[in-house]
Design a protein around this motif. Sequence first.
Motif, short mmCIF file in Angstrom:
data_model
loop_
_atom_site.label_atom_id
_atom_site.label_comp_id
_atom_site.label_asym_id
_atom_site.label_seq_id
_atom_site.Cartn_x
_atom_site.Cartn_y
_atom_site.Cartn_z
N TRP A 12 0.84 -1.20 0.00
CA TRP A 12 0.00 0.00 0.00
C TRP A 12 0.87 1.25 0.00
CZ3 TRP A 12 0.20 3.71 3.80
CH2 TRP A 12 0.79 3.34 5.01
N ASP A 13 0.31 2.33 -0.48
CA ASP A 13 1.03 3.59 -0.55
C ASP A 13 0.12 4.70 -0.03
OD1 ASP A 13 3.13 5.31 -1.02
OD2 ASP A 13 3.26 4.89 -3.17
N TRP A 14 0.68 5.82 0.24
CA TRP A 14 -0.07 6.97 0.74
C TRP A 14 -0.93 7.57 -0.38
CZ3 TRP A 14 4.69 5.38 2.14
CH2 TRP A 14 4.90 5.15 3.49
N SER A 15 -1.93 8.35 0.01
CA SER A 15 -2.87 8.91 -0.96
C SER A 15 -2.27 10.04 -1.79
CB SER A 15 -4.14 9.40 -0.26
OG SER A 15 -3.81 10.40 0.70
N VAL A 18 4.58 11.21 -0.85
CA VAL A 18 5.28 11.63 0.37
C VAL A 18 6.65 10.97 0.40
CG1 VAL A 18 3.15 11.98 1.70
CG2 VAL A 18 4.30 9.76 1.76
N PHE A 20 7.83 9.47 3.07
CA PHE A 20 7.84 8.45 4.12
C PHE A 20 8.25 7.11 3.55
CE2 PHE A 20 4.42 11.29 5.86
CZ PHE A 20 5.21 11.85 6.86
N GLN A 22 8.10 2.68 4.19
CA GLN A 22 7.44 1.59 4.90
C GLN A 22 8.35 1.05 6.01
OE1 GLN A 22 4.40 1.00 4.68
NE2 GLN A 22 3.77 1.72 2.68
N GLN A 35 1.83 0.70 10.14
CA GLN A 35 1.07 -0.05 9.13
C GLN A 35 -0.41 0.07 9.45
OE1 GLN A 35 2.56 -1.62 6.30
NE2 GLN A 35 4.12 -0.25 7.12
N ARG A 38 -4.72 -1.50 4.85
CA ARG A 38 -4.93 -1.10 3.45
C ARG A 38 -4.53 -2.22 2.52
NH1 ARG A 38 -3.35 4.61 3.57
NH2 ARG A 38 -5.00 5.62 4.77
N GLY A 42 -4.70 0.89 -1.83
CA GLY A 42 -4.85 1.92 -0.81
C GLY A 42 -6.23 1.99 -0.17
N ARG A 124 -7.66 8.68 8.43
CA ARG A 124 -8.88 8.21 7.75
C ARG A 124 -9.84 7.67 8.80
NH1 ARG A 124 -7.30 5.33 2.11
NH2 ARG A 124 -9.47 4.69 2.31
N GLU A 130 -3.34 1.27 13.94
CA GLU A 130 -2.07 1.45 13.25
C GLU A 130 -1.00 0.85 14.16
OE1 GLU A 130 0.77 4.92 11.29
OE2 GLU A 130 -1.34 5.35 11.73
#
Length: 141
Positions: A12-15, A18, A20, A22, A35, A38, A42, A124, A130
Amino acid sequence: MDKIRIMPKGHWDWSIPVSFSQGWKVGNLIFVGGQVPRDEEGNTVGVGDIEAQTHNVFENIRIVLNEAGADMKDIVKLNTFYRFDGKGEEALEFWEKMTKVRMEYLPEQDGPAGTAVRVSGFARDDVLLEVEAIAVVPDEN
């Protein structure tokens, strides 16, 4: 000491774009970034279902660890952040459901040091937890 960025293909990746990561492997330490539940596109997995979300989050942790040559047994520190608005027995039941799933992934008698923090929310609204981890793998010498 070398630093190796861990970005598993298809993870998964950010929306938005970025910087950042994993995870990072630094020497024999592996730092797994937070984590969330997702899928590869995503999308949030298991909306409203703490057990489904916990399974997904721990599979995501496993993917990052495996990319760095480690596995769940190598985790020494686990930080869990979870969202639940109920009280009393209802809150305890929620935590126990989450914890039972976590224990499927951490069956060792001497498990990692752990922290679980109840929070008011995440980026979200459909995310219930997380989790971040630190693992140690044997030196490559």
